[in-house]
Design a protein around this motif. Structure first.
Motif, PDB file in Angstrom:
ATOM      1  N   GLU A 114       0.820  -1.207   0.000  1.00  0.00           N
ATOM      2  CA  GLU A 114       0.000   0.000   0.000  1.00  0.00           C
ATOM      3  C   GLU A 114       0.858   1.264   0.000  1.00  0.00           C
ATOM      4  O   GLU A 114       0.480   2.269  -0.604  1.00  0.00           O
ATOM      5  CB  GLU A 114      -0.936  -0.025   1.214  1.00  0.00           C
ATOM      6  CG  GLU A 114      -2.028  -1.089   1.113  1.00  0.00           C
ATOM      7  CD  GLU A 114      -2.743  -1.349   2.426  1.00  0.00           C
ATOM      8  OE1 GLU A 114      -3.858  -1.897   2.417  1.00  0.00           O
ATOM      9  OE2 GLU A 114      -2.177  -1.020   3.504  1.00  0.00           O
ATOM     10  N   ALA A 117       1.817   1.708  -3.513  1.00  0.00           N
ATOM     11  CA  ALA A 117       0.642   2.069  -4.314  1.00  0.00           C
ATOM     12  C   ALA A 117       0.312   3.552  -4.224  1.00  0.00           C
ATOM     13  O   ALA A 117      -0.321   4.106  -5.136  1.00  0.00           O
ATOM     14  CB  ALA A 117      -0.566   1.238  -3.877  1.00  0.00           C
ATOM     15  N   LEU A 118       0.749   4.228  -3.160  1.00  0.00           N
ATOM     16  CA  LEU A 118       0.532   5.668  -3.057  1.00  0.00           C
ATOM     17  C   LEU A 118       1.137   6.397  -4.254  1.00  0.00           C
ATOM     18  O   LEU A 118       0.616   7.421  -4.703  1.00  0.00           O
ATOM     19  CB  LEU A 118       1.150   6.214  -1.764  1.00  0.00           C
ATOM     20  CG  LEU A 118       0.483   5.804  -0.451  1.00  0.00           C
ATOM     21  CD1 LEU A 118       1.309   6.311   0.717  1.00  0.00           C
ATOM     22  CD2 LEU A 118      -0.946   6.346  -0.387  1.00  0.00           C
ATOM     23  N   THR A 120       2.125   4.637  -7.305  1.00  0.00           N
ATOM     24  CA  THR A 120       1.676   4.049  -8.573  1.00  0.00           C
ATOM     25  C   THR A 120       0.293   4.546  -8.970  1.00  0.00           C
ATOM     26  O   THR A 120      -0.040   4.582 -10.156  1.00  0.00           O
ATOM     27  CB  THR A 120       1.676   2.507  -8.504  1.00  0.00           C
ATOM     28  OG1 THR A 120       0.792   2.072  -7.461  1.00  0.00           O
ATOM     29  CG2 THR A 120       3.075   1.985  -8.209  1.00  0.00           C
ATOM     30  N   GLU A 121      -0.496   4.959  -7.989  1.00  0.00           N
ATOM     31  CA  GLU A 121      -1.850   5.430  -8.297  1.00  0.00           C
ATOM     32  C   GLU A 121      -1.861   6.799  -8.961  1.00  0.00           C
ATOM     33  O   GLU A 121      -2.857   7.186  -9.571  1.00  0.00           O
ATOM     34  CB  GLU A 121      -2.692   5.463  -7.015  1.00  0.00           C
ATOM     35  CG  GLU A 121      -3.056   4.068  -6.498  1.00  0.00           C
ATOM     36  CD  GLU A 121      -3.723   4.100  -5.141  1.00  0.00           C
ATOM     37  OE1 GLU A 121      -3.863   5.220  -4.578  1.00  0.00           O
ATOM     38  OE2 GLU A 121      -4.092   3.027  -4.626  1.00  0.00           O
ATOM     39  N   ILE A 122      -0.749   7.553  -8.863  1.00  0.00           N
ATOM     40  CA  ILE A 122      -0.723   8.881  -9.475  1.00  0.00           C
ATOM     41  C   ILE A 122       0.291   8.991 -10.607  1.00  0.00           C
ATOM     42  O   ILE A 122       0.405  10.040 -11.234  1.00  0.00           O
ATOM     43  CB  ILE A 122      -0.421   9.971  -8.416  1.00  0.00           C
ATOM     44  CG1 ILE A 122       0.974   9.772  -7.813  1.00  0.00           C
ATOM     45  CG2 ILE A 122      -1.482  10.005  -7.335  1.00  0.00           C
ATOM     46  CD1 ILE A 122       1.412  10.897  -6.906  1.00  0.00           C
ATOM     47  N   SER A 128       3.603  -2.153 -11.324  1.00  0.00           N
ATOM     48  CA  SER A 128       2.687  -2.507 -10.247  1.00  0.00           C
ATOM     49  C   SER A 128       3.471  -2.492  -8.936  1.00  0.00           C
ATOM     50  O   SER A 128       4.699  -2.663  -8.929  1.00  0.00           O
ATOM     51  CB  SER A 128       2.101  -3.899 -10.477  1.00  0.00           C
ATOM     52  OG  SER A 128       3.124  -4.883 -10.365  1.00  0.00           O
ATOM     53  N   ARG A 161       9.163   2.269  -3.757  1.00  0.00           N
ATOM     54  CA  ARG A 161       8.220   3.376  -3.947  1.00  0.00           C
ATOM     55  C   ARG A 161       8.803   4.414  -4.904  1.00  0.00           C
ATOM     56  O   ARG A 161       8.105   4.955  -5.760  1.00  0.00           O
ATOM     57  CB  ARG A 161       7.917   4.006  -2.583  1.00  0.00           C
ATOM     58  CG  ARG A 161       6.910   5.134  -2.606  1.00  0.00           C
ATOM     59  CD  ARG A 161       6.683   5.672  -1.206  1.00  0.00           C
ATOM     60  NE  ARG A 161       7.938   6.140  -0.606  1.00  0.00           N
ATOM     61  CZ  ARG A 161       8.064   6.481   0.681  1.00  0.00           C
ATOM     62  NH1 ARG A 161       7.027   6.398   1.489  1.00  0.00           N
ATOM     63  NH2 ARG A 161       9.221   6.896   1.141  1.00  0.00           N
ATOM     64  N   LYS A 165       7.421   4.469 -10.321  1.00  0.00           N
ATOM     65  CA  LYS A 165       6.920   5.338 -11.392  1.00  0.00           C
ATOM     66  C   LYS A 165       7.811   5.305 -12.633  1.00  0.00           C
ATOM     67  O   LYS A 165       7.567   6.023 -13.583  1.00  0.00           O
ATOM     68  CB  LYS A 165       6.787   6.771 -10.892  1.00  0.00           C
ATOM     69  CG  LYS A 165       8.102   7.446 -10.564  1.00  0.00           C
ATOM     70  CD  LYS A 165       7.923   8.961 -10.371  1.00  0.00           C
ATOM     71  CE  LYS A 165       7.567   9.290  -8.956  1.00  0.00           C
ATOM     72  NZ  LYS A 165       7.648  10.776  -8.714  1.00  0.00           N
TER      73      LYS A 165
END
Length: 243
Positions: A114, A117-118, A120-122, A128, A161, A165
Motif C-alpha cells: 500500500e 501504491a501511493l 503508482t496510483e498517481i 505494479s 516506492r 513510477k
C-alpha cells in the motif's frame, strides 16, 4: 559516466551553469552553493561526497525541484528548473523524479504494498507495486506493515516506492545513513539494480566514502563548490565494497 558512453556520445540529462544558493538568516548570509558548473549524462550514476554543509544536499534538492537556486541555471533536457513555476516543478517531480531519503517516510498504517501504491496510483506509466517490491527482494514481505520490517527492509520499500513510477531521475540523500553495513549493502544493491532496470540517472549523497566505488563519477564538494571530479575506471558492486 556509463562505461559504454564517451563524453561526446552521452546525452546530457543536466546542464548546470553558475548555480548558487544563498540562505539569509538572522546571523547573515549562508552560501550553500557558490557557482557550480557541470554536466550529468543520461543514465549516469554519481556519488556526491563531502563534509556536512558543503552543498551536496542543496544541489540534490534544487535538481529535484524541492528547492530553488538563488542564481544560475539548471536545465533538465531543456527544461529550465530555475525559471519554472511551482506548478511546473510539481509536475516535474511527479513525472520524472524518484526520491530516497535517510529516513524511510513510510506510512505506518499501510502495508509495504500500500505504501508503494501511493505512488503508482498517481504515476503515468508505473510498475505494479508487486513488481516494484519484487525488484528490491521484498516479494515475500508485501503485506507486512513497516513495524514488522527491519530498517533495511523499510528502506527497500522506500526504494521500491521511488522507482515504481519508472523515474528518469533517482535522487538518494544518505540512503544508508541510518542502517548497519549489511542492510546498507542490500539497499545499495537494490538501488544499483533498479537504476539499471529503468535506465535512471542516479545521484547519491553520502558521508560514507566507500559508496563512491559504485559510481560512474565521484563528485567531491567543499565549501559550496565542486572541489574534484573523479571518473571510476571500474564500478564496484556494493557487495564488493569495503565498509
Amino acid at each position: 559516466m556509463p562505461a559504454h558512453l564517451s563524453s561526446a556520445e552521452a546525452a546530457p540529462a543536466f546542464d548546470i551553469h553558475g548555480l548558487a544558493k544563498v540562505y539569509r538568516t538572522e546571523a547573515g548570509e549562508v552560501h550553500a552553493l557558490r557557482g557550480v558548473d557541470f554536466h550529468i549524462a543520461q543514465g549516469e550514476t554519481l556519488v556526491l561526497i563531502g563534509p556536512s554543509g558543503s552543498g551536496k544536499s542543496t544541489l540534490l534538492n534544487i535538481l529535484g525541484g524541492l528547492d530553488r537556486a538563488t542564481s544560475g541555471s539548471a536545465r533538465f533536457h531543456g527544461f529550465e528548473l530555475t525559471a519554472a513555476t511551482d506548478v511546473e516543478l510539481t509536475r516535474y517531480r511527479r513525472a520524472s523524479v524518484g526520491f530516497i531519503f535517510q529516513f524511510f517516510n513510510l506510512v505506518p498504517s499501510l502495508t509495504a504494498r500500500e505504501n508503494v501504491a501511493l505512488i503508482t496510483e498517481i504515476a503515468a506509466d508505473p510498475m505494479s507495486p508487486e513488481e516494484a517490491l519484487a525488484r528490491v527482494g521484498l516479494d515475500d514481505r508485501m503485506d507486512h506493515f513497516p513495524a514488522q520490517l527491519s530498517g533495511g527492509q523499510q528502506q527497500r520499500v522506500a526504494v521500491a516506492r521511488a522507482i515504481a513510477k519508472r523515474p528518469q531521475l533517482l535522487f538518494c540523500d544518505e540512503p544508508t545513513g541510518s542502517l548497519d553495513s549489511e542492510s546498507g549493502v542490500q539497499v545499495l544493491e537494490a538501488i544499483a539494480e533498479v537504476t539499471a532496470a529503468v535506465g535512471a540517472t542516479t545521484m547519491i549523497v553520502s558521508h560514507n566514502t566507500s559508496i563512491a566505488a559504485m559510481a560512474d563519477r565521484v563528485v567531491k564538494f567543499r565549501d559550496g563548490q565542486i572541489a574534484e571530479t573523479v571518473v571510476n575506471a571500474r564500478k564496484v558492486a556494493p557487495r564488493e565494497m569495503s565498509w
